[in-house]
Design an enzyme around this catalytic site. Structure first.
Site, short mmCIF file in Angstrom:
data_model
loop_
_atom_site.label_atom_id
_atom_site.label_comp_id
_atom_site.label_asym_id
_atom_site.label_seq_id
_atom_site.Cartn_x
_atom_site.Cartn_y
_atom_site.Cartn_z
N GLU A 1 17.48 -29.99 31.70
CA GLU A 1 17.86 -30.98 32.73
C GLU A 1 19.19 -31.25 32.28
OE1 GLU A 1 13.18 -31.74 31.29
OE2 GLU A 1 15.20 -31.08 30.25
N LYS B 1 13.15 -21.14 28.57
CA LYS B 1 13.10 -21.12 27.39
C LYS B 1 11.84 -20.74 26.89
CE LYS B 1 14.82 -23.84 23.14
NZ LYS B 1 15.23 -25.68 23.00
N GLU C 1 17.78 -26.40 15.84
CA GLU C 1 18.16 -26.37 17.30
C GLU C 1 19.80 -25.50 18.11
OE1 GLU C 1 14.92 -26.01 20.51
OE2 GLU C 1 15.46 -27.88 19.97
#
Length: 118
Positions: free
Chosen positions: A74, A99, A22
């Site tokens: 977050e 997401k 990612e």
């Protein structure tokens, strides 16, 4: 006051996530904002200088997320809320970050926070 300025479905491409793969690709985050704002002055004047400029907010949110490259939604939410309150004078907001595709069986996953005084 019940006035607000909305931005819904702002799509931002950025690096986000905790896994190694990612950190090497960009993914889409969808941003929804509901920002408390007294709309009486711009309603009377019809002048963007009196309004919360949603184009400027959208550009700043996009730039922030692309520079931040957070691991967690977050973290992104907290940074964005703080930024909007400080830089644009938003006193209260509800911020949702999604997401899409993060969980194959779900359309999207996300977080929602509320910050500021009502």
């Amino acid at each position: 006051m019940a006035d607000s300025v909305l931005i819904e479905g702002l799509a931002v491409e950025t690096v986000i996530g905790v896994y190694d793969w990612e950190r090497e690709v960009t993914q889409q985050i969808l941003v929804d904002l509901d920002m408390a704002w007294d709309n009486r002055a711009p309603g009377r004047s019809d002048d963007v200088a009196d309004a919360l400029d949603y184009a400027a907010v959208s550009e700043r949110v996009t730039r922030c997320l692309q520079e931040l490259k957070p691991q967690l939604l977050e973290r992104a939410a907290e940074v964005l809320a703080d930024l909007l309150m400080k830089e644009f004078g938003v006193g209260q907001l509800t911020l949702t970050l999604r997401k899409p595709g993060a969980v194959p069986a779900a359309r999207s996953v996300g977080v929602r926070i509320e910050r500021g005084s009502k």
